[in-house]
Design a protein around this motif. Structure first.
Motif, PDB file in Angstrom:
ATOM      1  N   SER A 160     -14.420 -27.131  36.455  1.00 52.25           N
ATOM      2  CA  SER A 160     -14.453 -26.556  37.801  1.00 52.25           C
ATOM      3  C   SER A 160     -15.664 -27.062  38.575  1.00 52.25           C
ATOM      4  O   SER A 160     -16.637 -27.535  37.994  1.00 52.25           O
ATOM      5  N   GLU A 211     -17.674 -25.160  40.100  1.00 52.29           N
ATOM      6  CA  GLU A 211     -18.755 -24.236  39.785  1.00 52.29           C
ATOM      7  C   GLU A 211     -19.529 -24.671  38.535  1.00 52.29           C
ATOM      8  O   GLU A 211     -20.737 -24.502  38.466  1.00 52.29           O
ATOM      9  N   SER A 212     -18.828 -25.232  37.559  1.00 53.69           N
ATOM     10  CA  SER A 212     -19.486 -25.612  36.311  1.00 53.69           C
ATOM     11  C   SER A 212     -19.986 -27.057  36.306  1.00 53.69           C
ATOM     12  O   SER A 212     -20.695 -27.468  35.392  1.00 53.69           O
ATOM     13  N   ASN A 246     -22.235 -28.747  38.304  1.00 55.32           N
ATOM     14  CA  ASN A 246     -23.685 -28.883  38.408  1.00 55.32           C
ATOM     15  C   ASN A 246     -24.369 -28.415  37.125  1.00 55.32           C
ATOM     16  O   ASN A 246     -25.317 -29.043  36.654  1.00 55.32           O
TER      17      ASN A 246
END
Length: 72
Positions: free
Chosen positions: A39, A41-42, A44
């Motif tokens: 995703s 969100e994951s 970085n």
């Protein structure tokens, strides 16, 4: 292709639609450091973890980490 930055390191990443997976690698050192994320969100976090793991590994074996170089 996009890029992320952390501690002077820069990573390029792409999205593989077939695998539904972000794939990245550090672009401004000679060593090959790769990371994957499912995703945005994951992404970085996966990059930061890869850099921190690399720095920890270098310290553990007594190797000086490669210094990031400038990209054009």
């Amino acid at each position: 292709m996009r890029d992320l930055k952390y501690k002077g390191y820069i990573a390029d990443f792409t999205y593989d639609e077939e695998r539904e997976l972000f794939e990245g690698s550090v672009a401004n050192i000679e060593s090959r450091i790769i990371f994957h994320a499912k995703s945005v969100e994951s992404l970085n976090l996966a990059f930061r973890d890869a850099i921190n793991d690399y720095l920890t590994w270098c310290k553990r074996i007594g190797k000086e980490p490669e210094k990031p170089f400038s990209l054009p």
